[in-house]
Design a protein around this motif. Structure first.
Motif, PDB file in Angstrom:
ATOM      1  N   CYS A  66       0.813  -1.035   0.046  1.00  0.00           N
ATOM      2  CA  CYS A  66       0.141   0.022  -0.102  1.00  0.00           C
ATOM      3  C   CYS A  66       0.768   1.292  -0.097  1.00  0.00           C
ATOM      4  O   CYS A  66       0.470   2.179  -0.700  1.00  0.00           O
ATOM      5  CB  CYS A  66      -0.771  -0.037   1.084  1.00  0.00           C
ATOM      6  N   LEU A  67       1.824   1.239   0.794  1.00  0.00           N
ATOM      7  CA  LEU A  67       2.883   2.172   0.923  1.00  0.00           C
ATOM      8  C   LEU A  67       3.439   2.788  -0.370  1.00  0.00           C
ATOM      9  O   LEU A  67       3.902   4.019  -0.704  1.00  0.00           O
ATOM     10  CB  LEU A  67       3.868   2.086   1.874  1.00  0.00           C
ATOM     11  N   GLU A  68       3.599   1.859  -1.480  1.00  0.00           N
ATOM     12  CA  GLU A  68       4.087   2.000  -2.843  1.00  0.00           C
ATOM     13  C   GLU A  68       3.457   3.089  -3.531  1.00  0.00           C
ATOM     14  O   GLU A  68       4.036   3.710  -4.527  1.00  0.00           O
ATOM     15  CB  GLU A  68       4.519   0.887  -3.601  1.00  0.00           C
ATOM     16  N   THR A  69       2.284   3.245  -3.378  1.00  0.00           N
ATOM     17  CA  THR A  69       1.263   4.127  -4.048  1.00  0.00           C
ATOM     18  C   THR A  69       0.713   5.075  -3.157  1.00  0.00           C
ATOM     19  O   THR A  69      -0.040   6.103  -3.784  1.00  0.00           O
ATOM     20  CB  THR A  69       0.561   3.578  -4.906  1.00  0.00           C
ATOM     21  N   ALA A  70       0.710   5.002  -1.721  1.00  0.00           N
ATOM     22  CA  ALA A  70      -0.184   5.563  -0.766  1.00  0.00           C
ATOM     23  C   ALA A  70       0.397   7.339  -0.832  1.00  0.00           C
ATOM     24  O   ALA A  70      -0.431   8.037  -0.245  1.00  0.00           O
ATOM     25  CB  ALA A  70      -0.044   5.332   0.530  1.00  0.00           C
TER      26      ALA A  70
ATOM     27  N   SER B 295      -5.884   4.176  -7.376  1.00  0.00           N
ATOM     28  CA  SER B 295      -6.472   2.899  -7.811  1.00  0.00           C
ATOM     29  C   SER B 295      -5.531   1.642  -7.197  1.00  0.00           C
ATOM     30  O   SER B 295      -6.332   0.943  -6.703  1.00  0.00           O
ATOM     31  CB  SER B 295      -6.425   2.778  -9.351  1.00  0.00           C
ATOM     32  N   ALA B 296      -4.299   2.041  -7.338  1.00  0.00           N
ATOM     33  CA  ALA B 296      -3.455   0.752  -6.711  1.00  0.00           C
ATOM     34  C   ALA B 296      -3.674   0.719  -5.151  1.00  0.00           C
ATOM     35  O   ALA B 296      -3.551  -0.082  -4.408  1.00  0.00           O
ATOM     36  CB  ALA B 296      -2.054   1.056  -7.160  1.00  0.00           C
ATOM     37  N   THR B 297      -3.731   2.079  -4.636  1.00  0.00           N
ATOM     38  CA  THR B 297      -3.757   2.209  -3.262  1.00  0.00           C
ATOM     39  C   THR B 297      -5.255   1.695  -2.780  1.00  0.00           C
ATOM     40  O   THR B 297      -5.462   1.026  -1.572  1.00  0.00           O
ATOM     41  CB  THR B 297      -3.536   3.686  -2.805  1.00  0.00           C
TER      42      THR B 297
ATOM     43  N   CYS C 188      -5.581  -1.331  -0.014  1.00  0.00           N
ATOM     44  CA  CYS C 188      -6.214  -1.081   1.235  1.00  0.00           C
ATOM     45  C   CYS C 188      -7.327  -2.098   1.431  1.00  0.00           C
ATOM     46  O   CYS C 188      -7.563  -2.532   2.459  1.00  0.00           O
ATOM     47  CB  CYS C 188      -6.797   0.415   1.011  1.00  0.00           C
ATOM     48  N   ILE C 189      -7.893  -2.566   0.373  1.00  0.00           N
ATOM     49  CA  ILE C 189      -8.852  -3.672   0.506  1.00  0.00           C
ATOM     50  C   ILE C 189      -8.184  -4.841   1.026  1.00  0.00           C
ATOM     51  O   ILE C 189      -8.921  -5.521   1.854  1.00  0.00           O
ATOM     52  CB  ILE C 189      -9.424  -3.923  -0.673  1.00  0.00           C
TER      53      ILE C 189
END
Length: 345
Positions: free
Chosen positions: A48-52, A220-222, A226-227
């Motif tokens: 998640c951090l990669e795109t957050a 969208s990636a985040t 997150c899901i």
């Protein structure tokens, strides 16, 4: 249709994006590995951090809007992205989210020096998918570069059994190896797919639009990650991890925030290089910088540096230098041809 800009401005934009890609490509993996080495266990958290860090893009977009408004007046559109590019960005964003998880799983199980060299195969995948999707011009130097970088990863694969960390089972280690390889293949597809999106877009591709598209992809990636965090219970695990983190609770949150910033620089730099040059150059730069990441991992985290890694590193550097020499050679040929045509005229 691409925005018309001067060669000097485009070159400056390319250098800026190369710098962002370089900083993120080297710093992102090292910080992600630090998270796992000092007590972090959340693969979904790391993915998640990669795109957050997508909200950080609102600042350059705001500056871009104010600049456009000054030139175009009160009727300037706040958002440039149209439905086709928006939908393509959402799909590519979800694929990026899948790639984030695959990569984070690999970093959790493998030494960063090993995962960095596996990721060098991404160039071969990028070149293959670029040839299928956008059909760039391939020179003998490009083909040789792809071959050498692929060979470097094959050499690395031959010594996997001796590189397994003491606390990892053989099954999880090999799963990490192949998950990283899958991440390499998937992002090797995503880069040319982004370039194809720009080429097929029925609107002018400006740098502002590129930033908007990247923000949609990152968002969208985040959401996808997150899901995954929600179903895995990682949101509840964050306070517990912070309290148990070896470097301290405040450092834990600093590591998370810096992770998000560096990875956002990487993704923004990658799409910026595609806009300024091509997806193939973006892949080449990523492969070129991997030896830097590997060397820093050996120095900072005291990872093993076997003979196979040294051979793989030399092949990676050789392949990267081969590509850039080829580009220099082709540019010189083109310049000489233009000079000749000018003299004849």
């Amino acid at each position: 249709m691409e925005e018309k800009m001067s060669k000097g401005l485009k070159r400056m934009l390319l250098l800026l994006n190369c710098a962002m890609l370089g900083l993120g490509n080297v710093g992102g993996p090292l910080l992600m590995r630090l998270y796992f080495l000092k007590g972090g266990k959340g693969v979904w958290i790391s993915s998640c951090l990669e795109t957050a860090g997508w909200p950080f893009m609102m600042l350059p977009l705001a500056v871009s809007y104010l600049y456009r408004r000054r030139k175009e007046g009160p009727g300037t559109k706040l958002v440039l992205i149209k439905t086709p590019v928006l939908l393509a960005s959402v799909v590519l964003g979800v694929l990026t989210g899948v790639d984030d998880f695959l990569y984070a799983y690999g970093v959790a199980r493998l030494p960063i020096s090993t995962s960095a060299l596996i990721i060098s195969t991404q160039l071969a995948f990028t070149a293959t998918f670029a040839f299928i999707l956008v059909k760039p011009k391939f020179t003998p130097f490009t083909i040789n570069s792809v071959f050498l970088l692929t060979l470097a990863a094959v050499v690395l694969a031959l010594h996997t059994s001796s590189d397994r960390p003491a606390n990892e089972s053989k099954l999880r280690y090999f799963l990490g190896f192949f998950m990283t390889l899958a991440a390499s293949a998937l992002y090797g597809f995503v880069l040319p797919a982004i370039e194809l999106t720009y080429k097929k877009a029925k609107q002018t591709i400006t740098y502002s639009l590129v930033m908007e598209s990247q923000m949609v992809m990152s968002f969208s990636a985040t959401v996808f990650c997150c899901i995954g965090m929600l179903f895995h219970g990682d949101f509840k695990a964050i306070p517990r991890e912070a309290s148990e983190y070896t470097l301290g609770q405040s450092t834990y949150y600093v590591v998370l925030v810096l992770n998000a910033i560096l990875w956002q620089l990487f993704f923004m730099g990658a799409v910026g290089v595609i806009f300024s040059a091509s997806s193939l150059l973006s892949g080449i730069l990523i492969a070129t910088l991997l030896p830097v990441t590997e060397s820093l991992a050996v120095v900072l985290y005291h990872e093993k540096f076997q003979v196979e890694k040294a051979i793989s590193l030399v092949l990676s550097l050789w392949g990267s230098l081969n590509y850039f020499y080829g580009e220099f050679h082709e540019n010189n040929k083109m310049k000489q041809k233009q000079d000749t045509e000018t003299d004849v005229a």
